[in-house]
Design a protein around this motif. Structure first.
Motif, mmCIF file in Angstrom:
data_model
loop_
_atom_site.group_PDB
_atom_site.id
_atom_site.type_symbol
_atom_site.label_atom_id
_atom_site.label_comp_id
_atom_site.label_asym_id
_atom_site.label_seq_id
_atom_site.Cartn_x
_atom_site.Cartn_y
_atom_site.Cartn_z
ATOM 1 N N ALA A 78 -4.702 12.285 -20.149
ATOM 2 C CA ALA A 78 -5.498 12.558 -18.921
ATOM 3 C C ALA A 78 -5.937 10.994 -18.315
ATOM 4 O O ALA A 78 -5.751 10.927 -17.104
ATOM 5 N N LEU A 79 -6.010 10.288 -19.349
ATOM 6 C CA LEU A 79 -6.012 8.770 -18.827
ATOM 7 C C LEU A 79 -4.759 7.945 -18.040
ATOM 8 O O LEU A 79 -5.043 7.637 -17.038
ATOM 9 N N ASN A 80 -3.604 8.715 -18.598
ATOM 10 C CA ASN A 80 -2.430 8.053 -18.083
ATOM 11 C C ASN A 80 -2.196 8.327 -16.831
ATOM 12 O O ASN A 80 -1.575 7.882 -15.798
ATOM 13 N N SER A 81 -2.600 9.889 -16.699
ATOM 14 C CA SER A 81 -2.308 10.718 -15.338
ATOM 15 C C SER A 81 -3.143 10.047 -14.341
ATOM 16 O O SER A 81 -2.997 9.651 -13.090
ATOM 17 N N GLN A 82 -4.689 9.571 -14.472
ATOM 18 C CA GLN A 82 -5.527 9.242 -13.780
ATOM 19 C C GLN A 82 -5.168 7.639 -13.246
ATOM 20 O O GLN A 82 -5.393 7.134 -12.203
ATOM 21 N N TYR A 83 -4.482 6.904 -14.276
ATOM 22 C CA TYR A 83 -4.083 5.770 -13.883
ATOM 23 C C TYR A 83 -2.780 5.638 -12.734
ATOM 24 O O TYR A 83 -3.035 4.847 -11.967
ATOM 25 N N GLU A 84 -2.056 6.702 -13.060
ATOM 26 C CA GLU A 84 -0.861 6.904 -12.211
ATOM 27 C C GLU A 84 -1.581 7.376 -10.701
ATOM 28 O O GLU A 84 -0.927 6.733 -9.538
ATOM 29 N N ASP A 85 -2.386 8.184 -10.674
ATOM 30 C CA ASP A 85 -2.999 8.335 -9.507
ATOM 31 C C ASP A 85 -3.683 7.419 -8.847
ATOM 32 O O ASP A 85 -3.821 7.035 -7.486
ATOM 33 N N SER A 86 -4.483 6.490 -9.735
ATOM 34 C CA SER A 86 -4.994 5.242 -9.109
ATOM 35 C C SER A 86 -3.921 4.394 -8.511
ATOM 36 O O SER A 86 -4.471 3.641 -7.475
ATOM 37 N N LYS A 87 -2.836 4.229 -9.092
ATOM 38 C CA LYS A 87 -1.776 3.337 -8.541
ATOM 39 C C LYS A 87 -1.290 4.050 -7.205
ATOM 40 O O LYS A 87 -1.138 3.024 -6.355
ATOM 41 N N LYS A 88 -1.264 5.170 -7.259
ATOM 42 C CA LYS A 88 -0.665 5.861 -5.808
ATOM 43 C C LYS A 88 -1.738 5.578 -4.809
ATOM 44 O O LYS A 88 -1.325 5.171 -3.594
ATOM 45 N N ALA A 89 -2.912 5.748 -5.235
ATOM 46 C CA ALA A 89 -4.107 5.777 -4.058
ATOM 47 C C ALA A 89 -4.189 3.999 -3.645
ATOM 48 O O ALA A 89 -4.309 3.689 -2.247
ATOM 49 N N ALA A 90 -3.806 3.229 -4.723
ATOM 50 C CA ALA A 90 -3.882 1.890 -4.155
ATOM 51 C C ALA A 90 -2.704 1.545 -3.296
ATOM 52 O O ALA A 90 -2.930 0.873 -1.993
ATOM 53 N N ALA A 91 -1.752 2.069 -3.453
ATOM 54 C CA ALA A 91 -0.419 1.911 -2.524
ATOM 55 C C ALA A 91 -0.704 2.480 -1.180
ATOM 56 O O ALA A 91 -0.154 1.988 -0.250
ATOM 57 N N GLU A 92 -1.277 3.465 -1.157
ATOM 58 C CA GLU A 92 -1.621 4.458 -0.041
ATOM 59 C C GLU A 92 -2.571 3.566 0.856
ATOM 60 O O GLU A 92 -2.460 3.440 1.976
ATOM 61 N N VAL A 93 -3.485 2.755 0.144
ATOM 62 C CA VAL A 93 -4.413 1.927 0.891
ATOM 63 C C VAL A 93 -4.117 0.912 1.769
ATOM 64 O O VAL A 93 -3.920 0.691 2.771
ATOM 65 N N SER A 94 -2.889 0.284 0.978
ATOM 66 C CA SER A 94 -2.189 -0.921 1.575
ATOM 67 C C SER A 94 -1.131 -0.483 2.517
ATOM 68 O O SER A 94 -1.312 -1.128 3.694
ATOM 69 N N ALA A 95 -0.643 0.691 2.479
ATOM 70 C CA ALA A 95 0.326 0.962 3.415
ATOM 71 C C ALA A 95 -0.504 1.348 4.761
ATOM 72 O O ALA A 95 -0.161 1.135 5.973
ATOM 73 N N ARG A 96 -1.694 2.124 4.628
ATOM 74 C CA ARG A 96 -2.487 2.343 5.640
ATOM 75 C C ARG A 96 -3.198 1.285 6.555
ATOM 76 O O ARG A 96 -3.259 1.265 7.658
ATOM 77 N N ILE A 97 -3.641 0.189 5.512
ATOM 78 C CA ILE A 97 -4.050 -1.053 6.529
ATOM 79 C C ILE A 97 -2.720 -1.738 7.309
ATOM 80 O O ILE A 97 -2.885 -2.097 8.147
ATOM 81 N N ASN A 98 -1.604 -1.663 6.487
ATOM 82 C CA ASN A 98 -0.526 -2.412 7.277
ATOM 83 C C ASN A 98 -0.133 -1.560 8.741
ATOM 84 O O ASN A 98 0.102 -2.371 9.646
ATOM 85 N N LYS A 99 -0.324 -0.181 8.650
ATOM 86 C CA LYS A 99 -0.130 0.550 9.885
ATOM 87 C C LYS A 99 -1.159 0.161 10.979
ATOM 88 O O LYS A 99 -0.935 0.234 12.057
ATOM 89 N N VAL A 100 -2.344 0.202 10.456
ATOM 90 C CA VAL A 100 -3.309 -0.206 11.270
ATOM 91 C C VAL A 100 -3.264 -1.650 12.104
ATOM 92 O O VAL A 100 -3.373 -1.615 13.192
ATOM 93 N N GLU A 101 -2.830 -2.429 11.320
ATOM 94 C CA GLU A 101 -2.550 -3.780 11.796
ATOM 95 C C GLU A 101 -1.405 -3.953 12.667
ATOM 96 O O GLU A 101 -1.485 -4.586 13.668
ATOM 97 N N LEU A 102 -0.331 -3.058 12.347
ATOM 98 C CA LEU A 102 0.906 -3.034 13.335
ATOM 99 C C LEU A 102 0.417 -2.606 14.721
ATOM 100 O O LEU A 102 0.977 -2.966 15.614
ATOM 101 N N VAL A 103 -0.245 -1.348 14.984
ATOM 102 C CA VAL A 103 -0.736 -0.828 15.929
ATOM 103 C C VAL A 103 -1.702 -1.675 16.756
ATOM 104 O O VAL A 103 -1.677 -1.801 18.013
ATOM 105 N N ALA A 104 -2.605 -2.384 16.039
ATOM 106 C CA ALA A 104 -3.321 -3.054 16.495
ATOM 107 C C ALA A 104 -2.857 -4.417 17.264
ATOM 108 O O ALA A 104 -3.169 -4.801 18.524
ATOM 109 N N PHE A 105 -1.781 -4.925 16.821
ATOM 110 C CA PHE A 105 -1.060 -5.946 17.051
ATOM 111 C C PHE A 105 -0.619 -5.818 18.533
ATOM 112 O O PHE A 105 -0.358 -6.252 19.494
ATOM 113 N N ASP A 106 0.234 -4.516 18.531
ATOM 114 C CA ASP A 106 0.939 -3.940 19.606
ATOM 115 C C ASP A 106 -0.236 -3.697 20.835
ATOM 116 O O ASP A 106 0.105 -3.916 22.124
#
Length: 213
Positions: A78-106
């Protein structure tokens, strides 16, 4: 508006180009300003999801440390599964911020270029000031988002160490060995949640401001 975005997903995926993407969106009345609002909302939602995943991971670790007897393997999984979910969530946060910056720049580049098209000096000055104010607020928002984002990797590293250690040493002694680090990890997660709450609140304020323009 979001339904239109979904319907155009196939076309936009084939475009492979920001210019084609924006042109396609504008044909259905969706401009860069609208896209920026959507992406800030998506980044905000990703942070809401992310902070919950990290809190759940901390809770799973707490339950494992306090576990006495029974299925220790199940608690580890259960801990390992939740760690993997946290890792995916962190990657999603970074990806979303990158997309925000891209459209704002344009958006800001387009806005700045269009200032040259004004004949009325008063209107141009007002639009320029609004651009500067919006950029200033946006820069502050991204700074807060990135600060919260920076708190995720250290927490993930600690979680990963604990998961890896338990994977090959799943016994009461091993559980006791990692329990000493729990309070430090809890403080790190608490700080992460606080920073994310600040970013979420600032995102809501930025969205409200843009919608009023």
């Amino acid at each position: 508006m979001l339904k239109k975005v979904v319907l155009l997903a196939g076309l936009l995926a084939l475009s492979g180009c920001s210019t084609a993407y924006y042109a396609a969106m504008e044909k259905v009345g969706i401009h860069k300003r609208d896209i920026l609002i959507d992406r800030v909302e998506e980044a905000r939602d990703a942070q809401i999801e992310g902070q919950q995943e990290f809190k759940d991971a901390l809770d799973q670790l707490s339950q494992l440390i306090g576990f006495h007897g029974g299925d220790l393997q199940g608690r580890y999984e259960a801990l390992n599964s939740q760690y993997e979910d946290s890792k995916k969530a962190a990657a999603e946060v970074s990806a979303r911020i990158n997309k925000v910056e891209l459209v704002a720049f344009d958006l800001f580049n387009e806005w700045d270029d269009e200032l040259k098209q004004y004949q009325n000096k008063k209107l141009r000055a007002e639009s320029k000031q609004k651009l500067l104010d919006t950029k200033r607020q946006f820069d502050a928002l991204v700074k807060v988002m990135r600060r919260a984002e920076s708190k995720m990797p250290p927490v993930l590293r600690v979680l990963q160490d604990n998961v890896l250690y338990l994977k090959h040493n799943l016994n009461a002694k091993a559980v006791g060995a990692i329990s000493g680090e729990f309070s430090v990890l809890q403080q790190d997660v608490d700080r992460l949640v606080l920073d994310m709450n600040r970013a979420i609140a600032d995102s809501n304020q930025f969205i409200a401001t843009i919608k009023q323009q």
